[in-house]
Design a protein around this motif. Structure first.
Motif, mmCIF file in Angstrom:
data_model
loop_
_atom_site.group_PDB
_atom_site.id
_atom_site.type_symbol
_atom_site.label_atom_id
_atom_site.label_comp_id
_atom_site.label_asym_id
_atom_site.label_seq_id
_atom_site.Cartn_x
_atom_site.Cartn_y
_atom_site.Cartn_z
ATOM 1 N N UNK A 163 0.958 -1.021 0.103
ATOM 2 C CA UNK A 163 -0.568 0.179 -0.444
ATOM 3 C C UNK A 163 1.443 1.076 0.181
ATOM 4 N N UNK A 164 0.648 2.358 -0.460
ATOM 5 C CA UNK A 164 1.081 4.000 -0.645
ATOM 6 C C UNK A 164 1.606 4.104 0.554
ATOM 7 N N UNK A 165 0.487 3.887 2.119
ATOM 8 C CA UNK A 165 1.473 4.890 3.270
ATOM 9 C C UNK A 165 3.020 4.111 3.576
ATOM 10 N N UNK A 166 2.523 2.149 3.396
ATOM 11 C CA UNK A 166 4.016 1.644 3.901
ATOM 12 C C UNK A 166 4.879 1.515 2.873
ATOM 13 N N UNK A 167 4.549 1.988 1.663
ATOM 14 C CA UNK A 167 5.576 2.472 0.744
ATOM 15 C C UNK A 167 6.838 3.201 1.264
ATOM 16 N N UNK A 168 5.006 4.502 1.701
ATOM 17 C CA UNK A 168 6.323 5.792 2.296
ATOM 18 C C UNK A 168 6.305 5.917 3.413
ATOM 19 N N UNK A 252 13.248 11.961 0.444
ATOM 20 C CA UNK A 252 13.371 11.008 -0.432
ATOM 21 C C UNK A 252 12.433 11.666 -1.068
ATOM 22 N N UNK A 253 12.090 11.247 -2.211
ATOM 23 C CA UNK A 253 10.441 11.653 -3.070
ATOM 24 C C UNK A 253 10.267 10.711 -3.886
ATOM 25 N N UNK A 254 8.783 10.179 -4.473
ATOM 26 C CA UNK A 254 8.816 8.822 -4.972
ATOM 27 C C UNK A 254 7.544 9.906 -6.185
ATOM 28 N N UNK A 255 7.090 10.814 -7.223
ATOM 29 C CA UNK A 255 6.009 10.742 -7.527
ATOM 30 C C UNK A 255 4.946 9.721 -8.890
ATOM 31 N N UNK A 256 4.489 8.926 -8.022
ATOM 32 C CA UNK A 256 3.483 8.143 -9.062
ATOM 33 C C UNK A 256 2.469 9.006 -9.827
ATOM 34 N N UNK A 257 2.074 10.046 -9.274
ATOM 35 C CA UNK A 257 0.684 10.741 -9.938
ATOM 36 C C UNK A 257 -0.338 10.440 -9.374
ATOM 37 N N UNK A 258 -1.455 10.614 -9.839
ATOM 38 C CA UNK A 258 -2.822 10.123 -9.027
ATOM 39 C C UNK A 258 -3.608 11.463 -8.456
ATOM 40 N N UNK A 259 -4.371 11.099 -7.987
ATOM 41 C CA UNK A 259 -4.833 12.501 -7.226
ATOM 42 C C UNK A 259 -4.626 12.477 -6.027
ATOM 43 N N UNK A 260 -4.025 11.511 -4.909
ATOM 44 C CA UNK A 260 -3.679 11.982 -3.529
ATOM 45 C C UNK A 260 -1.805 12.435 -3.658
ATOM 46 N N UNK A 261 -1.497 13.175 -2.297
ATOM 47 C CA UNK A 261 -0.324 12.540 -2.258
ATOM 48 C C UNK A 261 -0.139 12.342 -0.560
ATOM 49 N N UNK A 262 1.170 10.950 -0.395
ATOM 50 C CA UNK A 262 1.167 10.764 0.775
ATOM 51 C C UNK A 262 2.543 11.130 1.442
ATOM 52 N N UNK A 332 1.099 12.056 6.458
ATOM 53 C CA UNK A 332 -0.458 12.284 6.437
ATOM 54 C C UNK A 332 -0.896 11.638 4.777
ATOM 55 N N UNK A 333 -2.125 11.451 4.310
ATOM 56 C CA UNK A 333 -2.769 11.575 2.688
ATOM 57 C C UNK A 333 -4.138 12.506 2.677
ATOM 58 N N UNK A 334 -3.545 13.123 1.806
ATOM 59 C CA UNK A 334 -4.091 14.397 1.175
ATOM 60 C C UNK A 334 -4.163 14.592 -0.474
ATOM 61 N N UNK A 335 -6.098 15.394 -1.008
ATOM 62 C CA UNK A 335 -5.132 16.103 -2.173
ATOM 63 C C UNK A 335 -4.273 16.224 -2.286
ATOM 64 N N UNK A 336 -3.391 16.518 -4.111
ATOM 65 C CA UNK A 336 -2.522 16.809 -3.656
ATOM 66 C C UNK A 336 -1.997 18.872 -3.732
ATOM 67 N N UNK A 428 7.737 11.292 0.554
ATOM 68 C CA UNK A 428 6.672 11.629 0.178
ATOM 69 C C UNK A 428 6.124 10.619 -0.939
ATOM 70 N N UNK A 429 5.012 10.150 -1.574
ATOM 71 C CA UNK A 429 4.663 9.185 -2.522
ATOM 72 C C UNK A 429 3.454 9.258 -3.009
ATOM 73 N N UNK A 430 3.436 9.393 -4.874
ATOM 74 C CA UNK A 430 2.148 10.489 -5.418
ATOM 75 C C UNK A 430 2.200 11.217 -6.334
ATOM 76 N N UNK A 431 1.017 11.902 -5.741
ATOM 77 C CA UNK A 431 1.204 12.982 -7.012
ATOM 78 C C UNK A 431 1.901 13.782 -5.962
#
Length: 442
Positions: A163-168, A252-262, A332-336, A428-431
């Motif tokens: 899951x994204x939170x585990x990767x974060x 460390x940043x991992x930009x994966x796109x999508x609607x959320x940022x972890x 936290x996880x939120x809309x980017x 950070x992971x996601x958008x």
């Protein structure tokens, strides 16, 4: 929008492999006020507790998690967990599974950054019958190339379903520690077929040894457990030291796109070598907030109360304690689009926040309830006894920990909070379009 980030246990990220499991039966927890006995048998720490539960659990824990990996064997701990229960020197994979199933017991292996645990659980009579198989699985590993190859698909599945939170959280450790504790709990894709029998056997011979072993029993007499440990033939010490892992801080940043940022933002917390400060960190985590404590209620933690964002988001305090260091902060996880504003608010709290007596009393009460509720779950108790025993040399009971929490003062918590802001780590992971860089937040 619903989000389960606050329901994911972030205290210590643990992965596990279970096999030979009986039908799901809800165990009876037994009493939660019991004496914990610590002794040494043939150089191995033995921790036992009789909680009058009909379910007995025995765990062999080694201080040999992903922290002990080096550049040449990255991911070996993950593969070792997957290989639990395969053919050993004295029993085939079929014999292990068949015999444990026959008595209705179960055996599983769990891994975190500092320990790997082999745990047997079942009724008292069942565990007594199959204890030799626990000993064989935990001390007599032999790695057959075809058995390892058969599990490549399992490794790929675990990598694909993180899951994204585990990767974060995984990226957060890389940012904070670089190596050792910064090593991932999961093998990298490019290493999937490079960790073979020789690599596994060398890791086991160096790290799964008597000097790094702890045996924990719950729902078993101390004398019976000591007698079992006397018969177990642990590997002799190899002289391999625990890899140092000083806190360094970073991003460390991992930009994966999508609607959320972890996003996870932390400072250096406390290790098990300072239990009082570690308890203060646990209280601060509850003050920050770890989700609602009742269905359909609202989280009234310090973080949620201090962040003025109208969009839906989820936020939780994050606390991880290791032998000599730790991490403390928030995730936290939120809309980017609003992730940047929330990140700035969190950093301001970590750098300039103060807590009052009211907040501390609330956090202590919530922590004590959480500890005592967890003490009704035998799996949770064995895991906690094993970690404290392996990392501190002595297991403590839930009541002893509650007494430690009671001794925490408001000044202790503010000292921890003041320490956090000196050097931050961010993952950070996601958008990440609107997620600020660490240099901009400082």
């Amino acid at each position: 929008m619903a989000c389960n980030i606050t329901k994911v246990p972030l205290l210590r990220t643990i992965t596990n492999r279970s096999f030979a499991s009986a039908a799901n039966v809800k165990p009876i927890g037994g009493v939660c006020d019991y004496e914990v006995n610590n002794s040494t048998v043939n150089g191995v720490l033995v921790t036992s507790a009789e909680n009058n539960s009909p379910i007995t659990r025995v765990s062999i824990i080694y201080r040999a998690g992903s922290r002990q990996e080096c550049n040449d064997n990255q991911g070996v701990a993950h593969v070792l967990r997957i290989c639990a229960g395969m053919t050993t020197k004295s029993a085939s994979q079929f014999a292990i599974t068949r015999n444990i199933q026959q008595v209705g017991a179960s055996l599983h292996c769990t891994l975190d950054r500092e320990t790997i645990s082999y745990t047997l659980e079942g009724t008292r009579s069942a565990v007594e019958q199959v204890l030799p198989f626990l000993s064989s699985v935990a001390t007599e590993q032999e790695f057959r190339p075809w058995e390892i190859a058969d599990n490549i698909g399992r490794l790929r599945l675990e990598l694909a379903t993180r899951p994204p939170q585990l990767r974060t959280v995984d990226l957060l450790h890389k940012a904070a520690y670089r190596t050792a504790l910064g090593n991932s709990l999961f093998i990298a894709k490019y290493n999937l077929e490079k960790v073979g029998p020789e690599t596994l056997q060398h890791f086991v011979n160096c790290n799964l040894t008597a000097d790094k072993a702890t045996v924990v029993g719950l729902g078993i007499d101390a004398k019976e457990l000591s007698y079992f440990v006397e018969k177990v033939k642990f590997r002799e010490s190899s002289g391999t030291a625990i890899n140092p892992s000083p806190y360094k801080g970073g991003e460390v940043r991992c930009d994966k796109g999508g609607d959320l940022a972890y996003v996870a933002i932390v400072g250096e917390g406390a290790g098990h070598n300072n239990m009082k400060e570690a308890a203060a960190c646990a209280v601060l985590q509850k003050i920050f907030g770890t989700g609602s404590s009742a269905p359909y209620s609202v989280d009234h933690g310090l973080l949620r109360s201090s962040i003025k964002v109208t969009d839906s988001y989820a936020i939780s305090g994050l606390n991880a304690n290791y032998a000599d260091t730790g991490l403390m902060g928030a995730m936290f996880v939120a809309p980017y689009g609003v992730a940047g504003q929330i990140a700035e608010n969190v950093v301001d709290i970590l750098k300039n926040g103060r807590v009052t007596d009211e907040w501390v009393n609330k956090g202590k009460n919530q922590l004590k309830v959480a500890v005592l509720l967890a003490s009704e779950n035998g799996k949770s108790v064995v895991r906690k006894l094993g970690q404290t025993g392996a990392l501190t040399g002595s297991g403590i009971s839930p009541i002893q920990y509650v007494n430690l929490v009671d001794s925490v003062t408001t000044q202790d918590v503010n000292n921890v909070l003041q320490k956090l802001g000196s050097k931050l780590s961010i993952s950070s992971f996601g958008n990440l379009t609107c997620v600020p860089y660490l240099a901009d937040l400082n």
